[in-house]
Design a protein around this motif. Sequence first.
Motif, PDB file in Angstrom:
ATOM      1  N   TRP A  60       4.930 -21.214 -11.801  1.00  0.00           N
ATOM      2  CA  TRP A  60       4.948 -19.794 -11.443  1.00  0.00           C
ATOM      3  C   TRP A  60       5.161 -19.637  -9.948  1.00  0.00           C
ATOM      4  O   TRP A  60       4.525 -20.338  -9.147  1.00  0.00           O
ATOM      5  N   ILE A  61       6.052 -18.724  -9.576  1.00  0.00           N
ATOM      6  CA  ILE A  61       6.374 -18.496  -8.169  1.00  0.00           C
ATOM      7  C   ILE A  61       5.927 -17.090  -7.780  1.00  0.00           C
ATOM      8  O   ILE A  61       6.284 -16.107  -8.435  1.00  0.00           O
ATOM      9  N   SER A  62       5.149 -17.022  -6.714  1.00  0.00           N
ATOM     10  CA  SER A  62       4.667 -15.743  -6.194  1.00  0.00           C
ATOM     11  C   SER A  62       5.309 -15.487  -4.842  1.00  0.00           C
ATOM     12  O   SER A  62       5.427 -16.402  -4.023  1.00  0.00           O
ATOM     13  N   ILE A  63       5.720 -14.245  -4.607  1.00  0.00           N
ATOM     14  CA  ILE A  63       6.249 -13.870  -3.298  1.00  0.00           C
ATOM     15  C   ILE A  63       5.178 -13.056  -2.573  1.00  0.00           C
ATOM     16  O   ILE A  63       4.732 -12.017  -3.068  1.00  0.00           O
ATOM     17  N   ASP A  64       4.776 -13.537  -1.427  1.00  0.00           N
ATOM     18  CA  ASP A  64       3.743 -12.900  -0.602  1.00  0.00           C
ATOM     19  C   ASP A  64       4.442 -11.963   0.384  1.00  0.00           C
ATOM     20  O   ASP A  64       4.907 -12.392   1.435  1.00  0.00           O
ATOM     21  N   THR A  65       4.550 -10.685   0.014  1.00  0.00           N
ATOM     22  CA  THR A  65       5.283  -9.737   0.848  1.00  0.00           C
ATOM     23  C   THR A  65       4.807  -8.319   0.595  1.00  0.00           C
ATOM     24  O   THR A  65       4.213  -8.023  -0.451  1.00  0.00           O
ATOM     25  N   SER A  66       5.083  -7.440   1.551  1.00  0.00           N
ATOM     26  CA  SER A  66       4.818  -6.007   1.380  1.00  0.00           C
ATOM     27  C   SER A  66       6.103  -5.191   1.369  1.00  0.00           C
ATOM     28  O   SER A  66       6.059  -3.967   1.177  1.00  0.00           O
TER      29      SER A  66
ATOM     30  N   ALA B  61      -1.240  -3.777  -0.912  1.00  0.00           N
ATOM     31  CA  ALA B  61      -1.459  -3.109  -2.198  1.00  0.00           C
ATOM     32  C   ALA B  61      -0.394  -2.068  -2.519  1.00  0.00           C
ATOM     33  O   ALA B  61      -0.683  -0.985  -3.022  1.00  0.00           O
ATOM     34  N   LEU B  62       0.865  -2.409  -2.219  1.00  0.00           N
ATOM     35  CA  LEU B  62       2.012  -1.545  -2.520  1.00  0.00           C
ATOM     36  C   LEU B  62       1.928  -0.179  -1.832  1.00  0.00           C
ATOM     37  O   LEU B  62       2.354   0.837  -2.386  1.00  0.00           O
ATOM     38  N   GLN B  63       1.426  -0.162  -0.605  1.00  0.00           N
ATOM     39  CA  GLN B  63       1.321   1.100   0.130  1.00  0.00           C
ATOM     40  C   GLN B  63       2.511   1.362   1.055  1.00  0.00           C
ATOM     41  O   GLN B  63       2.636   2.454   1.610  1.00  0.00           O
ATOM     42  N   GLU B  64       3.399   0.371   1.219  1.00  0.00           N
ATOM     43  CA  GLU B  64       4.594   0.601   2.026  1.00  0.00           C
ATOM     44  C   GLU B  64       5.550   1.523   1.263  1.00  0.00           C
ATOM     45  O   GLU B  64       5.587   1.516   0.024  1.00  0.00           O
ATOM     46  N   PRO B  65       6.343   2.326   1.984  1.00  0.00           N
ATOM     47  CA  PRO B  65       7.273   3.245   1.307  1.00  0.00           C
ATOM     48  C   PRO B  65       8.196   2.516   0.336  1.00  0.00           C
ATOM     49  O   PRO B  65       8.831   1.523   0.701  1.00  0.00           O
TER      50      PRO B  65
ATOM     51  N   ALA C 185       8.196  -2.409  -7.301  1.00  0.00           N
ATOM     52  CA  ALA C 185       7.416  -3.341  -8.108  1.00  0.00           C
ATOM     53  C   ALA C 185       7.392  -2.918  -9.576  1.00  0.00           C
ATOM     54  O   ALA C 185       7.466  -3.758 -10.481  1.00  0.00           O
ATOM     55  N   THR C 186       7.315  -1.623  -9.806  1.00  0.00           N
ATOM     56  CA  THR C 186       7.328  -1.117 -11.184  1.00  0.00           C
ATOM     57  C   THR C 186       8.657  -1.425 -11.863  1.00  0.00           C
ATOM     58  O   THR C 186       8.697  -1.872 -13.018  1.00  0.00           O
ATOM     59  N   SER C 187       9.743  -1.232 -11.138  1.00  0.00           N
ATOM     60  CA  SER C 187      11.072  -1.469 -11.721  1.00  0.00           C
ATOM     61  C   SER C 187      11.311  -2.945 -12.016  1.00  0.00           C
ATOM     62  O   SER C 187      12.045  -3.291 -12.943  1.00  0.00           O
ATOM     63  N   LEU C 188      10.687  -3.822 -11.240  1.00  0.00           N
ATOM     64  CA  LEU C 188      10.892  -5.257 -11.425  1.00  0.00           C
ATOM     65  C   LEU C 188      10.100  -5.803 -12.618  1.00  0.00           C
ATOM     66  O   LEU C 188      10.418  -6.873 -13.135  1.00  0.00           O
TER      67      LEU C 188
ATOM     68  N   GLY D  71      -7.369  -1.459   7.605  1.00  0.00           N
ATOM     69  CA  GLY D  71      -6.493  -1.543   8.765  1.00  0.00           C
ATOM     70  C   GLY D  71      -5.241  -2.337   8.457  1.00  0.00           C
ATOM     71  O   GLY D  71      -4.814  -2.455   7.305  1.00  0.00           O
ATOM     72  N   GLN D  72      -4.641  -2.901   9.501  1.00  0.00           N
ATOM     73  CA  GLN D  72      -3.455  -3.740   9.399  1.00  0.00           C
ATOM     74  C   GLN D  72      -3.746  -5.078  10.068  1.00  0.00           C
ATOM     75  O   GLN D  72      -4.676  -5.181  10.873  1.00  0.00           O
ATOM     76  N   PRO D  73      -2.960  -6.139   9.749  1.00  0.00           N
ATOM     77  CA  PRO D  73      -3.236  -7.435  10.366  1.00  0.00           C
ATOM     78  C   PRO D  73      -3.384  -7.376  11.890  1.00  0.00           C
ATOM     79  O   PRO D  73      -4.195  -8.114  12.463  1.00  0.00           O
ATOM     80  N   LYS D  74      -2.625  -6.497  12.544  1.00  0.00           N
ATOM     81  CA  LYS D  74      -2.668  -6.420  14.001  1.00  0.00           C
ATOM     82  C   LYS D  74      -4.052  -6.034  14.525  1.00  0.00           C
ATOM     83  O   LYS D  74      -4.477  -6.476  15.591  1.00  0.00           O
TER      84      LYS D  74
END
Length: 279
Positions: A93-99, A120-124, A130-133, A144-147
């Motif tokens: 299984w391959i997971s992509i770690d991205t936003s 958590a899929l909060q980016e525009p 993700a739903t379409s895929l 917050g954000q990583p920064k």
Amino acid sequence: MFEIKSGDKILSLTSPVVMAIINVTPDSFSDGGQHATVKQACEHADKVIAEGALIVDIGGESTRPGADTVSVDQELSRVIPVIEYVAKNHDVWISIDTSKPEVMEKAVAAGAHIINDVRALQEPGAVAMATSLDVPVCLMHMQGQPKDMQDSPEYENVMDQVSEFLSLRLDYCVAAGMPRENIILDPGFGFGKTLEHNYELLAKLPELHSLHLPVLVGLSRKSMIGDLLQRSVDERLAGSLAGAMIAAQQGAQILRVHDVKETVDALTVMSATMASLHQ
């Protein structure tokens, strides 16, 4: 009993499974630079799959505290060749770690089966993409954000607030058309939490099961281990294994780790012990 499905692939989560971390980045907190080239990342994938990882989580943007963002093109150039290599050479299984929606789309086209999103899929556009895929998606809590997430995290009740956030994101995604069975939850150890917050989350992890979805835990080598034990990143194996075993005993279905062989060994001993109880 939980399982996840992606196309024709089905992964049983009856027993905890190991997800291996593959950071194709120069600046990740634990292994920054070690697998920064495509060749190094592919070789590391070969290694962790041989050691027993059932999922490999491939990421091209560091989410360590203080991390800067990277462009879509830069992230794609890091992760797509690695995904293509693993998809061609391994039945895993391959997971992509991205936003980023654009990265999600191209990663799944290249062979990824899971989207692992610290935001958590909060980016525009992320929820729609993700739903379409139509693949499993891991929704993680982050304050917050990583920064800036570790500047001064505060909660009235950390588990209540993490659970509420994940429940709201779950409802939002389902309302957008995502099948509920496609969703995995991650409380986000180290993402906008103090040392005390992290251990309270670990102790109360069973409360997340009230949402009746698989739970992913990633605390491998993190500061919650290092700060507690006063150990540098390369001295956190024992603490990481202890955390992983506690998480597994608390019902986590997926353990996201750096040290695959050692975690698989520890899980095997735990599983054999638990099996003996039911004989």
